[in-house]
Design an enzyme around this catalytic site. Structure first.
Site, PDB file in Angstrom:
ATOM      1  N   GLY A 344       0.325  22.527  28.358  1.00 30.96           N
ATOM      2  CA  GLY A 344       1.728  22.575  27.921  1.00 30.96           C
ATOM      3  C   GLY A 344       2.420  21.221  28.041  1.00 30.96           C
ATOM      4  O   GLY A 344       3.268  20.869  27.223  1.00 30.96           O
ATOM      5  N   GLU A 367      -4.374   2.352   3.913  1.00 32.52           N
ATOM      6  CA  GLU A 367      -5.543   1.493   3.614  1.00 32.52           C
ATOM      7  C   GLU A 367      -6.714   2.313   3.064  1.00 32.52           C
ATOM      8  O   GLU A 367      -7.876   1.994   3.312  1.00 32.52           O
ATOM      9  CB  GLU A 367      -6.005   0.731   4.864  1.00 32.52           C
ATOM     10  CG  GLU A 367      -5.487  -0.692   4.973  1.00 32.52           C
ATOM     11  CD  GLU A 367      -5.554  -1.502   3.691  1.00 32.52           C
ATOM     12  OE1 GLU A 367      -4.517  -1.540   3.005  1.00 32.52           O
ATOM     13  OE2 GLU A 367      -6.588  -2.080   3.355  1.00 32.52           O
TER      14      GLU A 367
HETATM   15  C1  LIG Z   1       3.524   4.942   6.851  1.00 26.74           C
HETATM   16  C2  LIG Z   1       2.846   4.386   5.651  1.00 26.74           C
HETATM   17  C3  LIG Z   1       2.692   3.012   5.523  1.00 26.74           C
HETATM   18  C4  LIG Z   1       2.096   2.470   4.382  1.00 26.74           C
HETATM   19  N1  LIG Z   1       2.035   1.113   4.221  1.00 26.74           N
HETATM   20  C5  LIG Z   1       1.634   0.597   3.018  1.00 26.74           C
HETATM   21  C6  LIG Z   1       1.758  -0.802   2.752  1.00 26.74           C
HETATM   22  O1  LIG Z   1       2.182  -1.599   3.606  1.00 26.74           O
HETATM   23  N2  LIG Z   1       1.415  -1.245   1.520  1.00 26.74           N
HETATM   24  C7  LIG Z   1       0.943  -0.423   0.545  1.00 26.74           C
HETATM   25  O2  LIG Z   1       0.654  -0.890  -0.545  1.00 26.74           O
HETATM   26  N3  LIG Z   1       0.802   0.914   0.781  1.00 26.74           N
HETATM   27  C8  LIG Z   1       1.147   1.438   1.980  1.00 26.74           C
HETATM   28  N4  LIG Z   1       1.045   2.793   2.217  1.00 26.74           N
HETATM   29  C9  LIG Z   1       0.531   3.663   1.166  1.00 26.74           C
HETATM   30  C10 LIG Z   1      -0.841   4.249   1.479  1.00 26.74           C
HETATM   31  O3  LIG Z   1      -1.833   3.274   1.373  1.00 26.74           O
HETATM   32  C11 LIG Z   1      -1.039   5.429   0.502  1.00 26.74           C
HETATM   33  O4  LIG Z   1      -0.165   6.460   0.937  1.00 26.74           O
HETATM   34  C12 LIG Z   1      -2.458   5.922   0.457  1.00 26.74           C
HETATM   35  O5  LIG Z   1      -3.298   4.969  -0.149  1.00 26.74           O
HETATM   36  C13 LIG Z   1      -2.595   7.249  -0.312  1.00 26.74           C
HETATM   37  O6  LIG Z   1      -1.909   7.225  -1.518  1.00 26.74           O
HETATM   38  P1  LIG Z   1      -0.886   8.405  -1.875  1.00 26.74           P
HETATM   39  O7  LIG Z   1       0.041   8.533  -0.746  1.00 26.74           O
HETATM   40  O8  LIG Z   1      -0.322   8.142  -3.211  1.00 26.74           O
HETATM   41  O9  LIG Z   1      -1.768   9.717  -1.917  1.00 26.74           O
HETATM   42  P2  LIG Z   1      -2.674  10.240  -3.128  1.00 26.74           P
HETATM   43  O10 LIG Z   1      -3.505   9.137  -3.670  1.00 26.74           O
HETATM   44  O11 LIG Z   1      -1.836  11.003  -4.071  1.00 26.74           O
HETATM   45  O12 LIG Z   1      -3.608  11.242  -2.356  1.00 26.74           O
HETATM   46  C14 LIG Z   1      -3.212  12.539  -1.927  1.00 26.74           C
HETATM   47  C15 LIG Z   1      -4.438  13.274  -1.416  1.00 26.74           C
HETATM   48  O13 LIG Z   1      -5.403  13.409  -2.470  1.00 26.74           O
HETATM   49  C16 LIG Z   1      -6.634  12.829  -2.109  1.00 26.74           C
HETATM   50  N5  LIG Z   1      -7.193  12.157  -3.288  1.00 26.74           N
HETATM   51  C17 LIG Z   1      -6.640  11.134  -3.975  1.00 26.74           C
HETATM   52  N6  LIG Z   1      -7.438  10.789  -5.008  1.00 26.74           N
HETATM   53  C18 LIG Z   1      -8.501  11.612  -4.974  1.00 26.74           C
HETATM   54  C19 LIG Z   1      -9.668  11.761  -5.781  1.00 26.74           C
HETATM   55  N7  LIG Z   1      -9.910  10.958  -6.809  1.00 26.74           N
HETATM   56  N8  LIG Z   1     -10.531  12.729  -5.465  1.00 26.74           N
HETATM   57  C20 LIG Z   1     -10.326  13.539  -4.396  1.00 26.74           C
HETATM   58  N9  LIG Z   1      -9.240  13.451  -3.612  1.00 26.74           N
HETATM   59  C21 LIG Z   1      -8.350  12.499  -3.880  1.00 26.74           C
HETATM   60  C22 LIG Z   1      -6.297  11.837  -1.006  1.00 26.74           C
HETATM   61  O14 LIG Z   1      -7.414  11.604  -0.165  1.00 26.74           O
HETATM   62  C23 LIG Z   1      -5.161  12.551  -0.293  1.00 26.74           C
HETATM   63  O15 LIG Z   1      -5.688  13.475   0.611  1.00 26.74           O
HETATM   64  C24 LIG Z   1       1.601   3.340   3.374  1.00 26.74           C
HETATM   65  C25 LIG Z   1       1.732   4.724   3.525  1.00 26.74           C
HETATM   66  C26 LIG Z   1       2.362   5.249   4.634  1.00 26.74           C
HETATM   67  C27 LIG Z   1       2.531   6.727   4.723  1.00 26.74           C
END
Ligand SMILES: Cc1cc2nc3c(=O)[nH]c(=O)nc-3n(C[C@H](O)[C@H](O)[C@H](O)COP(=O)(O)OP(=O)(O)OC[C@H]3O[C@@H](n4cnc5c(N)ncnc54)[C@H](O)[C@@H]3O)c2cc1C
Length: 558
Positions: A344, A367
């Site tokens: 807890g 990343e």
């Molecule tokens: C706190 C935070 C800090 C960040 N900092 C930076 C930064 O400094 N610079 C920057 O450029 N970005 C940054 N990001 C962005 C981050 O890199 C992205 O959120 C990440 O790459 C995923 O992209 P998305 O959020 O659009 O998710 P999506 O690409 O939409 O993915 C959603 C889900 O679908 C899955 N998925 C996606 N494509 C496929 C596929 N082809 N086949 C199967 N599954 C798939 C993914 O694994 C995930 O589970 C940050 C994000 C956060 C939350």
């Protein structure tokens, strides 16, 4: 590369600084207020104060020229302090990566020297509302501004999403579509038409600033196009992945250990059913030991990849992906188990583990998500499987069989079983064309990561026994403990690969019921089952090491 002594001193200064300026109560308050402590971040990046970024800047630009191994060590230490602060500080490094790999010598000198001398904070602007995992879908544009037939500059228009340091950076590397294709540009804060939103209200890493950016015809001179040639952006982004994924891998490792290093001492004091929890095997062998094993398997892979990058073997994107995938999944699981280990109390804010869990959650997302890592790993190693006519992992297995001859106690024989089984599963998948199922492709990515880590951890244990570990390598466990960790992980990897591999191959129609028995034999399931013998005694030994009981145990035995 930084001298081991200098690195040690830098890590110590970092710890001393954190003790003074970031005690747990301060971190908890900042987390509660959802506030990025910019003065602390700037202090850490100030060349006259901590100057952490100097470690990563090349010497000819005023830095110390640290390599991948140094980056891993610093990132792990930073993550142990606070993953939000780590993200804020390391965002500068990430933001300057397109410069390091893609800029002209003049651009490099200009920007990297400014980071070194002025403590410039950078942000890395790749992700967009519609372009996350699929960066090629980016919509931000960079239109040429022409004068007398020459490109004078560019006007950037579009939006970026989830940018670390988005609201606080001095400069931004921004990926945008130029007429010649995706390209990196540097935009400075205050540029006309550039805006950032309010910080996001996030689940974790609340000590870092994350904000959306908008660009409305933001003009930049032509010399802000990194490398001076349009269309290099996605290649440049690819070139740093090995490196940057190692950074996030080290974040997962540091955060995971930070949680376990709270749970372990807690369990020595918490008495239930007449004895401390640390003496309950059902507790240690579920909530502590397996997570230590996974984190150390990931560490072995991180250290090996960092050494190879530093030795000039290239950007090692796939290895970076394996390191990130294993370390961040392990870090998450370790933090989750640490909450459970506190009962807890773990569910309250006071004991920090719930915060660490919220923080470390991001590492399997940014990343490159874990699923994208699985895809990256699988696609690359699938090509190797095809190119070598199915022999790649059999060849790897033979190396570990040879290692087993020299070091019979490091689990290399079991790692070899895992690798042979993996080769068998991949070959069945090839014959039945199973990679047309995306799920199978991604599951193979996971199995590949486990198999490779099993080999690497046994190798690390052998290296430790020969006193050949990198001078900067983590030395928490001695050679005997590393050998036990390697055996435990290899057993798990071999069983997982054979059983889950069989499951997915059969589940996707890759074999008939009649072929099942011979497939099981080809995977050498009986040997993999026999390899599980002595698992519990190895786990007992690791628990004894973690709780400083190992010496007492050997005294009693003597
Ligand atoms: C706190 C935070 C800090 C960040 N900092 C930076 C930064 O400094 N610079 C920057 O450029 N970005 C940054 N990001 C962005 C981050 O890199 C992205 O959120 C990440 O790459 C995923 O992209 P998305 O959020 O659009 O998710 P999506 O690409 O939409 O993915 C959603 C889900 O679908 C899955 N998925 C996606 N494509 C496929 C596929 N082809 N086949 C199967 N599954 C798939 C993914 O694994 C995930 O589970 C940050 C994000 C956060 C939350």
């Amino acid at each position: 590369m930084i001298a081991p002594k200098t690195l040690k001193l830098s890590l110590k200064s970092l710890r001393d600084f954190a003790k003074k300026r970031l005690p747990e109560e301060t971190i908890q308050e900042l987390d509660e207020r959802d506030e990025c402590p910019l003065d602390i971040v700037r202090h850490m990046c100030d060349p006259d104060q901590l100057g952490i970024q100097l470690l990563f800047i090349p010497e000819d630009c005023g830095g110390f020229g640290g390599g991948a191994f140094d980056v891993y060590c610093v990132c792990e230490e930073m993550a142990r302090i606070d993953l939000g602060i780590a993200t804020a500080v390391l965002a500068t490094f990430l933001g300057s990566d397109p410069i390091t790999v893609g800029a002209t010598p003049e651009q490099k000198k200009y920007w990297l020297s400014r980071i070194a001398q002025d403590g410039l904070l950078f942000a890395y602007g790749a992700t967009e509302p519609e372009a996350g995992s699929d960066l090629a879908a980016l919509r931000t544009t960079a239109d040429r501004v022409m004068e007398d037939g020459k490109v004078l500059g560019y006007k950037i228009t579009g939006n970026k999403q989830w940018i670390s340091n988005g609201g606080v950076a001095d400069a931004y590397s921004v990926l945008a579509n130029a007429p010649g294709g995706p390209s990196w540009f540097v935009v400075e804060k205050g540029a006309k038409g550039f805006n950032h939103d309010e910080p996001e209200d996030k689940h974790g890493i609340r000590l870092s600033n994350t904000a959306a950016l908008s660009f409305d015809n933001v003009y930049v001179d032509a010399d802000r196009l990194l490398g001076g040639v349009e269309g290099q952006g996605l290649n440049q982004a690819q070139l740093v992945f090995g490196y940057t994924r190692l950074m996030v891998a080290a974040f997962g490792l540091g955060a995971g250990w930070s949680a376990l290093d709270r749970a372990i001492p807690y369990s020595t004091k918490r008495v239930q059913a007449g004895a401390p929890l640390s003496q309950k095997q059902g507790y240690t062998h579920k909530l502590i030991v397996p997570h230590v094993v996974h984190l150390e398997a990931a560490r072995a892979y991180i250290e090996e990849t960092a050494e190879r990058i530093d030795a000039g073997e290239g950007s090692l994107n796939t290895e970076g992906a394996i390191a990130k995938y294993m370390a961040t999944e392990a870090g998450n699981a370790a933090a989750e188990a640490s909450i459970q280990a506190f009962g807890g109390y773990g569910y309250t804010r006071e004991y920090m583990v719930e915060k660490i869990k919220r923080d470390v959650r991001i590492t399997t997302i940014y990343e490159g998500t874990s699923e994208i890592m699985e895809m990256t790993i699988s696609r690359d190693r699938w090509q190797l499987h095809l190119k070598t006519r199915g022999q790649h992992y059999h060849e790897q297995a033979k190396k570990y069989e040879a290692l087993h001859d020299r070091h019979p106690d490091v689990g290399a024989d079991i790692a070899a079983l895992a690798l042979h089984a993996l080769a068998g599963v991949m070959e069945k998948a090839r014959l039945a064309r199973l990679t047309r199922y995306q799920h199978i492709l991604l599951r193979l990515g996971e199995l590949i990561a486990y198999a490779e880590c099993a080999g690497t951890l046994s190798h690390r244990a052998a290296f430790a026994a020969e006193n050949k570990l990198n001078e900067k390598a983590n030395r928490r466990f001695d050679a005997t403990a590393l050998a036990a960790l390697a055996r435990i992980f290899a057993r798990e990897a071999a069983l997982k690969i054979a059983e889950e591999g069989l499951r997915w191959v059969a589940g996707a129609g890759g074999i008939s019921a009649g072929e099942m028995a011979s497939f099981e034999v080809s995977l050498d399931l009986p040997a993999i089952h026999r390899a599980q013998l002595d698992l519990i005694s190895d786990m007992d030994y690791i628990a004894d090491v973690l709780y400083n009981r190992a010496a007492k145990r050997s005294q009693v035995a003597a």
